[in-house]
Design an enzyme around this catalytic site. Structure first.
Site, PDB file in Angstrom:
ATOM      1  N   GLY A  49      16.979 -31.328  29.754  1.00 15.49           N
ATOM      2  CA  GLY A  49      16.471 -32.674  29.492  1.00 15.49           C
ATOM      3  C   GLY A  49      15.647 -33.332  30.591  1.00 15.49           C
ATOM      4  N   ASP A 111       8.006 -26.498  27.053  1.00 18.54           N
ATOM      5  CA  ASP A 111       8.472 -25.729  28.218  1.00 18.54           C
ATOM      6  C   ASP A 111       9.363 -24.594  27.702  1.00 18.54           C
ATOM      7  OD1 ASP A 111       8.764 -25.233  30.958  1.00 18.54           O
ATOM      8  OD2 ASP A 111      10.523 -26.532  31.155  1.00 18.54           O
ATOM      9  N   LYS A 151       3.987 -23.773  28.018  1.00 19.56           N
ATOM     10  CA  LYS A 151       4.294 -22.749  29.022  1.00 19.56           C
ATOM     11  C   LYS A 151       4.147 -21.362  28.409  1.00 19.56           C
ATOM     12  CE  LYS A 151       8.648 -22.062  30.610  1.00 19.56           C
ATOM     13  NZ  LYS A 151       9.737 -22.521  31.490  1.00 19.56           N
TER      14      LYS A 151
HETATM   15  N1  SAM Z   1      11.964 -28.624  29.978  1.00 19.38           N
HETATM   16  C1  SAM Z   1      13.412 -28.436  30.129  1.00 19.38           C
HETATM   17  C2  SAM Z   1      13.910 -29.422  31.143  1.00 19.38           C
HETATM   18  O1  SAM Z   1      13.087 -29.925  31.911  1.00 19.38           O
HETATM   19  O2  SAM Z   1      15.115 -29.697  31.199  1.00 19.38           O
HETATM   20  C3  SAM Z   1      13.733 -26.999  30.496  1.00 19.38           C
HETATM   21  C4  SAM Z   1      13.416 -26.028  29.387  1.00 19.38           C
HETATM   22  S1  SAM Z   1      14.027 -24.396  29.614  1.00 19.38           S
HETATM   23  C5  SAM Z   1      12.956 -23.772  30.856  1.00 19.38           C
HETATM   24  C6  SAM Z   1      13.462 -23.551  28.180  1.00 19.38           C
HETATM   25  C7  SAM Z   1      14.175 -23.948  26.902  1.00 19.38           C
HETATM   26  O3  SAM Z   1      13.535 -23.372  25.750  1.00 19.38           O
HETATM   27  C8  SAM Z   1      15.636 -23.497  26.851  1.00 19.38           C
HETATM   28  O4  SAM Z   1      16.492 -24.610  26.905  1.00 19.38           O
HETATM   29  C9  SAM Z   1      15.730 -22.770  25.486  1.00 19.38           C
HETATM   30  O5  SAM Z   1      16.932 -23.026  24.786  1.00 19.38           O
HETATM   31  C10 SAM Z   1      14.526 -23.339  24.745  1.00 19.38           C
HETATM   32  N2  SAM Z   1      14.153 -22.523  23.586  1.00 19.38           N
HETATM   33  C11 SAM Z   1      13.960 -21.188  23.554  1.00 19.38           C
HETATM   34  N3  SAM Z   1      13.722 -20.783  22.283  1.00 19.38           N
HETATM   35  C12 SAM Z   1      13.764 -21.890  21.496  1.00 19.38           C
HETATM   36  C13 SAM Z   1      13.621 -22.107  20.092  1.00 19.38           C
HETATM   37  N4  SAM Z   1      13.381 -21.097  19.253  1.00 19.38           N
HETATM   38  N5  SAM Z   1      13.717 -23.378  19.620  1.00 19.38           N
HETATM   39  C14 SAM Z   1      13.982 -24.402  20.472  1.00 19.38           C
HETATM   40  N6  SAM Z   1      14.135 -24.252  21.807  1.00 19.38           N
HETATM   41  C15 SAM Z   1      14.037 -23.010  22.328  1.00 19.38           C
END
Ligand code: SAM
Length: 199
Positions: A49, A111, A151
């Protein structure tokens, strides 16, 4: 583990952000000035978050941030945030319903990252799939002239992905934040000025 204790990790903790990734969005914003008061933002891959919190601060009371992630989060968000646990690959009624009141968005940020396997080819391919899904969500959801940040893991497909955005944005830029870990293969593609119709 060294990587979890670096400068940005400590700074995020001190500044009450749940992840160091917040500094990437800050850098993106410094460079491209994408976050403005009153905006409606869709934040894909929002857990835990940090981006959502920072974006919510920037858009203020009159703006709104919808954060979506397949994972849940314990983070407490201010009133101008909606957080939804959902998979972006599923057109679930919950996801469509959560987006509906905020359409069209001024900015869509992603992201999203796959769970990495360590196999470069697989990780790149999965990252690309997430980026394609984010791009496919733009028509009718991103307003004309709106901006997009996504990203992507560096690899041979980045060029083609970038080119696919060239046809729907006035300008497309590549950005590598300083706060990305040195060993990280992630970069951000930034689409400015959506021309994709139907937005
Ligand atoms: N931007 C966030 C923050 O600042 O707290 C960090 C994001 S983290 C690097 C990447 C996220 O992409 C993970 O929490 C993962 O669960 C999510 N993600 C991956 N595949 C996904 C999908 N199919 N649908 C939704 N979210 C997804």
């Amino acid at each position: 583990m060294k990587q979890y204790r670096d400068h940005y990790f400590k700074r995020a903790k001190k500044e009450n952000y749940p992840a160091r990734s917040v500094y990437k969005l800050q850098e993106l914003n410094k460079r491209f000035n994408i976050l403005q008061k009153g905006q409606k933002i869709l934040d894909l891959g929002a857990a835990p978050g940090s981006w959502t919190l920072f974006a919510a601060k920037k858009v203020g009371d009159k703006g709104h941030v919808l954060g979506v992630d397949i994972q849940s989060t314990e983070t407490e968000f201010p009133a101008n945030v909606t957080y939804l646990q959902a998979d972006v690959f599923e057109d679930s009624p919950e996801l469509l319903g959560a987006m509906e009141p905020h359409l069209p968005f001024d900015l869509i940020i992603s992201d999203m990252a796959p769970k990495t396997t360590g196999v470069k080819f697989t990780d790149q391919a999965r990252s690309l799939e997430l980026c394609e899904r984010a791009r496919d969500l733009l028509p009718r959801r991103l307003k004309q002239g709106g901006n997009f940040v996504v990203k992507i893991f560096e690899g041979p497909d980045v060029k083609e992905y970038r080119e696919s955005l060239n046809t729907i944005f006035s300008k497309v830029k590549i950005f590598k934040p300083k706060s990305s870990r040195a060993e990280s293969k992630e970069i951000f593609v930034v689409g400015l000025g959506f021309q994709g119709g139907e937005g």
